[in-house]
Structure formats: C-alpha cells, structure tokens
Write an enzyme that holds these catalytic residues in place. Sequence first.
Site, mmCIF file in Angstrom:
data_model
loop_
_atom_site.group_PDB
_atom_site.id
_atom_site.type_symbol
_atom_site.label_atom_id
_atom_site.label_comp_id
_atom_site.label_asym_id
_atom_site.label_seq_id
_atom_site.Cartn_x
_atom_site.Cartn_y
_atom_site.Cartn_z
ATOM 1 N N ASP A 1 0.841 -1.198 0.000
ATOM 2 C CA ASP A 1 0.000 0.000 0.000
ATOM 3 C C ASP A 1 0.875 1.246 0.000
ATOM 4 O OD1 ASP A 1 -2.861 1.191 0.823
ATOM 5 O OD2 ASP A 1 -1.301 2.216 1.957
ATOM 6 N N TYR B 1 3.216 9.924 -0.632
ATOM 7 C CA TYR B 1 4.396 9.334 0.001
ATOM 8 C C TYR B 1 5.640 9.567 -0.853
ATOM 9 C CZ TYR B 1 0.838 6.630 2.634
ATOM 10 O OH TYR B 1 -0.237 6.224 3.387
#
Length: 163
Positions: free
Chosen positions: A47, A52
């Site tokens: 995930d 990110y």
Amino acid sequence: MRDLTLGGTGIMVPQNAFGALPIQRRSTEDAVALLRKAYEGGMRYFDTARAYTDSETKLGIAFEGMRDKVYIATKTAGTTGDKVREDLETSLRELRTDYIDLYQLHMVSQVYAPGDGTGVYEALLEAKEAGKIRHIGVTAHKIGVAFDLVDSGLYETLQFPGL
C-alpha cells in the site's frame, strides 16, 4: 500467515501487508531490498500513495517484471475528476504498471458520489472501465465520515487508522 479477503474486492491476501510510507526515508537501493525481502517473507499486498513522495517509484522498481505476483494499492488526494485522472496516470507510470489493484481516495472529508459535481467518482468509474484500476477504495480519518462512506455503499474498501 492467515489469508483474508480485502474488503468487498474478493482479493485474498495474507493478513500482513506492507505500508510503504516509511520507505520514502530510505535510499532506493535499501527500499527495493526491503520490499523484496517483505515479498520473500510472504507479503503480497503493498500500500502506497501519491503523497508518500517517491515510494511509488521504489515499488515500481522492486516489482517490475513480477506484477502478477503482488497486489498494489495506491491513493490520490485529488478532489476533482481531473486531478484524480492526473494522479492515476502518474501512479501508473511510477509504479511501472498498467493497472492498480486498489485505487483509493486518500483522507477524504466527504463522500464522493456520482453526480456530486466534483467528477471524482466518475473518474474512478472511467478508470475501472478502462482497466486501469480493479477496485475502488477510500481512506478516512474522521469517524463520522467513515460511517457515511460505509453507508454510501460506493466503496469496496475503507481504510481507517487504528487508535
């Protein structure tokens, strides 16, 4: 590891998954080695998110050539149909794949639904019909919004942070 069904997707995955937020703080070499070690240890669900930083890139490098062996989830914080489409194309390129198993709206503050004027859900449906995403999910950080999302019946998964 015990296998579980991922929400309403029908995907069976080991109960332990890899959350890729921390790999943005590692070198590409270290991150790729860690991701492959996790795979060798039995993890199959990974995930990540556009937010990110470079984690999608690192996942793409780690799993290039073995896409059929892992399940990849990523997220968009897009609040318009155009932004969702843009983020999806970037994610596909960075992940070095032509589809994402679970595409999630990230940290939503409302239920995105067909006809709400944002175009978000319509963009998700278009991507699903085109084969770019297999399943539609959502993450929320407010309990009231999480209940509204479940009640909507529009999403196959809901990710909510533990307390």
